[in-house]
Structures are given as C-alpha cells and as structure tokens.
Design a protein around this motif. Structure first.
Motif, short mmCIF file in Angstrom:
data_model
loop_
_atom_site.label_atom_id
_atom_site.label_comp_id
_atom_site.label_asym_id
_atom_site.label_seq_id
_atom_site.Cartn_x
_atom_site.Cartn_y
_atom_site.Cartn_z
N ARG A 179 0.83 -1.19 0.00
CA ARG A 179 0.00 0.00 0.00
C ARG A 179 0.87 1.26 0.00
O ARG A 179 1.98 1.27 0.53
CB ARG A 179 -0.92 0.00 1.22
CG ARG A 179 -1.93 -1.14 1.22
CD ARG A 179 -2.75 -1.14 2.50
NE ARG A 179 -3.68 -2.25 2.53
CZ ARG A 179 -4.45 -2.56 3.58
NH1 ARG A 179 -4.39 -1.80 4.67
NH2 ARG A 179 -5.26 -3.59 3.54
N GLU A 183 3.66 0.39 -3.43
CA GLU A 183 3.04 -0.02 -4.69
C GLU A 183 4.09 -0.36 -5.74
O GLU A 183 3.87 -1.20 -6.62
CB GLU A 183 2.13 1.10 -5.21
CG GLU A 183 1.35 0.75 -6.45
CD GLU A 183 0.34 -0.35 -6.24
OE1 GLU A 183 0.05 -1.11 -7.21
OE2 GLU A 183 -0.17 -0.48 -5.10
N ARG A 186 4.92 -4.05 -6.26
CA ARG A 186 3.90 -4.99 -6.69
C ARG A 186 4.35 -5.90 -7.84
O ARG A 186 4.12 -7.11 -7.79
CB ARG A 186 2.60 -4.27 -7.05
CG ARG A 186 1.43 -5.21 -7.28
CD ARG A 186 0.14 -4.46 -7.48
NE ARG A 186 -0.24 -3.70 -6.31
CZ ARG A 186 -0.88 -4.22 -5.26
NH1 ARG A 186 -1.19 -5.52 -5.27
NH2 ARG A 186 -1.20 -3.47 -4.22
#
Length: 246
Positions: A179, A183, A186
């Motif tokens: 988060r 990010e 990811r």
C-alpha cells in the motif's frame, strides 16, 4: 622322520590359517559393532535434537498468546525453519496449525512492517530462503487438505485456515506492504506469487483442489463458500483453460 615332519608342517599351516580366519572374523565383528554403535548414537542424537527443537517450538507458541506483543516476521521465519526441519505430518499437525495461524496473524498487523511475514520477501539476504520456506508451507497445506473432510466441523475450520494460507500467499491484493509507497514493489511481488503457483502446480496443486472439491450436499458450510470462491479465483487467475474443472 620325513612323514612326521610333513605332518607337523601341515598342522602348523592349518593352525596359522585358522588363526588368520579368526582374526578376520574378529575384525569384522569389531567393525560391525562400531557401525551399530554409530547408528545408535546417530539415532539418539537426532532424537534428542528433534525433541529439543519441538520443545522450543512449543514454548514459542505457548508464549504467543493473544495478549502478548506480536512476534517479528524474523522470529516466525526462524521458528518455521526449525519446524520444517523436523516436520512429520502426523506428529506435528498441531504445531503446523499454530504456525499458520501465527503467520496469518502477522499479516493482519496494522502499520507494523517488521511483523508482516511477507516483508521478508523484500530482504536481500532472506528472499530466496523465504520463497523456499513459503513453498514448503503451502504444499504442506495442500497435503493436509487432501486428508480433511468438509462435513466435519473441526476439519472445516482447518480447511478454512489452509485455504486462507493459499489465498494469502498466491495473491498480493491483501499484502499491506504494497500500500502507498510500497506499490512500486507490486510487480516483483506478483512475480514471486507466480513462482509459488508454478511450484505448487508442478507438484499437483490442481489435483488437490479437485480432491477437496465440495459436493453440493454440503455447500451450506461457510468454509465451503470460501473453497468455491478460491477455486474460481485460482482458475481465472492461474489455471490454463485446458486444466480448468467445473
């Protein structure tokens, strides 16, 4: 005299041969005794080591009560390595259940990156060891799923636990570390998940799901709704069209 000399010589040679054979037999007995002693000592050492490790694991989970401070991901990682080192599916099933619950509990922590178990995947020194460990843990989850029966209440709870483990570590959507500023990680984390799924697939992951596929007669259990959701998620995300099942 000549005959007596020959008889004495034959007797002497025969005695020497017997003595030599006896020495060889004695050496073989001594060698066998050393081998047996080595195996016994090795067995006793392994048993003592396994007993000490299991005692340490039990103490770890005994101290990990709901009111205590959450353990760091590194502590869980280390205790998991010890459990996997001595793991026997029949003897350590309760310890494995506690390990899974501890891992999932760490994933629920708020704003505590050092507690999140998956945070070790971002450690340069531990990434490969963490991937190897989570692959082993998830496959043991599959092994347990083969044996559990959804219609039994206790088994249905364990099915929920092990399916949650599989869902959590094959999909990054619930990983709090990704988060905000995380990010950017990811793509790398998605690649790790794909690696894990590839490993599970090679070992027969989809056949495990087919084995524990619930029958319509028992689909009222909440656990089985999670199962069905997971099947659909797995098929849509990872399973090639030719391997999908109804």
């Amino acid at each position: 005299m000549f005959t007596l000399s020959q008889t004495s010589r034959a007797w002497f040679i025969d005695r020497a041969r017997q003595a030599r054979e006896e020495r060889l037999v004695q050496k073989e007995r001594e060698r066998a005794a050393v081998v047996i002693q080595a195996h016994v000592r090795s067995f006793l050492c392994r048993s003592r080591l396994q007993r000490d490790i299991r005692r340490e694991i039990d103490d770890f989970f005994k101290a990990d009560d709901p009111g205590s401070t959450k353990r760091s991901a590194l502590c869980i990682f280390k205790i998991a390595r010890k459990l996997l080192f001595v793991f026997r599916i029949k003897e350590d099933n309760e310890r494995f259940e506690k390990l899974c619950r501890s891992i999932l509990s760490s994933m629920d922590a708020e704003n505590e990156p050092k507690v999140w178990y998956m945070s070790l995947a971002c450690s340069k020194d531990l990434t490969l060891l963490w991937i190897k460990q989570i692959k082993s843990i998830l496959w043991y989850c599959c092994d347990f799923l083969k044996q559990l029966k959804p219609e039994i209440l206790q088994d249905s709870r364990l099915i929920t636990l092990y399916l949650t483990m599989l869902v959590t570590f094959t999909d990054t959507s619930t990983w709090k570390i990704l988060r905000g500023k995380g990010e950017s990680l990811r793509p790398a984390m998605n690649h790790i998940c794909a690696n894990i799924m590839g490993h599970l697939n090679q070992h027969g992951f989809y056949s495990v799901l087919q084995v524990c596929d619930p029958c319509p007669a028992v689909c009222n259990f909440p656990t089985l709704h999670l199962q069905l959701d997971f099947y659909i998620c797995v098929q849509r995300t990872w399973c090639p069209p030719q391997q999908r099942f109804s």
